[in-house]
Design an enzyme around this catalytic site. Sequence first.
Site, short mmCIF file in Angstrom:
data_model
loop_
_atom_site.label_atom_id
_atom_site.label_comp_id
_atom_site.label_asym_id
_atom_site.label_seq_id
_atom_site.Cartn_x
_atom_site.Cartn_y
_atom_site.Cartn_z
N GLU A 1 0.80 -1.23 0.00
CA GLU A 1 0.00 0.00 0.00
C GLU A 1 0.83 1.28 0.00
OE1 GLU A 1 -3.85 -1.61 2.47
OE2 GLU A 1 -2.11 -1.04 3.64
C1 TNX Z 1 -4.45 -3.84 4.76
S1 TNX Z 1 -2.97 -6.16 4.17
C2 TNX Z 1 -3.14 -3.70 5.21
C3 TNX Z 1 -2.94 -3.32 6.62
C4 TNX Z 1 -4.22 -3.11 7.37
C5 TNX Z 1 -5.25 -4.15 6.98
C6 TNX Z 1 -6.53 -4.03 7.73
C7 TNX Z 1 -1.81 -5.26 4.07
C8 TNX Z 1 -0.61 -5.80 3.50
N1 TNX Z 1 -2.02 -4.02 4.51
O1 TNX Z 1 -2.15 -2.16 6.68
O2 TNX Z 1 -3.94 -3.21 8.72
O3 TNX Z 1 -5.51 -4.01 5.60
O4 TNX Z 1 -7.38 -5.14 7.53
#
Ligand code: TNX
Length: 492
Positions: free
Chosen positions: A306
């Site tokens: 992300e």
């Molecule tokens: C996505 S999954 C994220 C996390 C969050 C999560 C909440 C991923 C690699 N990154 O930063 O905590 O969703 O469900």
Amino acid sequence: MLTGRLDAVVPLPLEVLPAPGQFHLTAATTVAAVDDAASDAVALLRRRVAPLPSATAAAAGRHDRPPSSIVLTSDEADPALGPEGYRLRIGTERIEVVAGGHDGFLWAVQTLRQLMPPELGDAGVPPDGVAVPCASIHDAPRYPWRGAMLDVARHFFSPADVCSVTELLAAYKLNRLHLHLTDDQGWRIEVRAHPELATVGGQTAVDGGPGGAYTQADLTAIVEHARRLGVTVVPEVDVPGHTNAALSALGWLSCDGEPRPPYTGTHVGFSSLCVEEERTYGWLDDVIGELAALTPGAWIHLGGDESAATDAEAYRGFVTRALDLVRAHGKVPVGWGEIGAAELGGPTVVQHWFDPRPTLAAAAQGAGIVLSPADRTYLDQKYDESTPVGVTWMGAITTERAYAWDPARSIEGLDPDRILGIEAPLWTETISTRAEVERMLVPRLPALAEVAWTSEASREWRSFAARLAGHRGRWDADGIAWTADPSVAGLA
Ligand code: TNX
């Protein structure tokens, strides 16, 4: 007399052949280890099964031997069972544990513990002993990577909490504890070259929680405790996004040189290291060097998810360089699925969570794949609408939903030979106590442990649910909180 059951084991072993008779365990049953590799398993047996006295192997094998004995040996270990495989031969007078190495002995003891009646607590053997049905068991895992992740960044969890979660993992033969040590809301590991990361970046948590950070000694203790249970710690420092805590502690990590205000919300995708600047790589090298020295496991996780606040092309260049940096410290880099869009440049483990495209790109580059599909393994999702904590962006995940999928067929077009195993992440935006962690893990983590351990052909939901229901007494005896998930008949 209290009697154990053969149909109680989670994850289901490869083969359980019942035999006539019972083994009678008393306080006088002796334990003999023929092999040094079994010493952690013997300690586990004394701590979690019963505090039994020692015997030499010779005495345990003599004709006038004590009433019963447990012998651990690598003699005649079956190499086909691999480094984690084991055999348990339960006879009327003797239990023989045969394994090729450290981890196999440990998993054998975890199985033995589950074969014992749940009432056999840590307090000791009752005066009339307990009985275990005779059997011959052989066992080995389907996948070598069987993990869980704990997010200690959104909320901080003490070393004691982490060690307790590790016991739970090991009880279900999970062998990787991935610690998500850094994120926007907190930096949780002391870095001696940059103390502000922990002293400043560690002070925050989601919703203004108290925060905290592990000293290097804390992490060493967590790692060693895990190692004795057969669990390897995979530390994660999430870069280049998810870095607000680092940017608040060290302003020079951002392109404008300005420290960011601390963040205690739950948005993602707004922070980035300055990937264009050389100083960023020097800093990352310091961090990875210290982490590599602290953790004996083969892997360091770099996150990489992300990174919406990092330019896409600059992101890919950063990833390629950061992966190499990890390798230069003698470790195999791990990253979230997104890193598959970059040139990996060498041995890499990619943790799939959502988008299959970069995962397939990573596999095509030869990466090993750990599967954490959010709709099956994200244990921060609620069981159903009545779950008091957790989120629902991926939909509810009942225990049955966590159980009923085949990793080998979960991503269309993914070569099953690239799959190293599965991992269940627990993100903690909404979770701040050990009991909440346990309620999200139990009983879904045992379900995922069976997905990872037991061959697809041998798995069956109703068999699993029946065995699982028998574990509630064990959780209660151990003081582990759990969720009465209505998808499991015997638990609701
Ligand atoms: C996505 S999954 C994220 C996390 C969050 C999560 C909440 C991923 C690699 N990154 O930063 O905590 O969703 O469900």
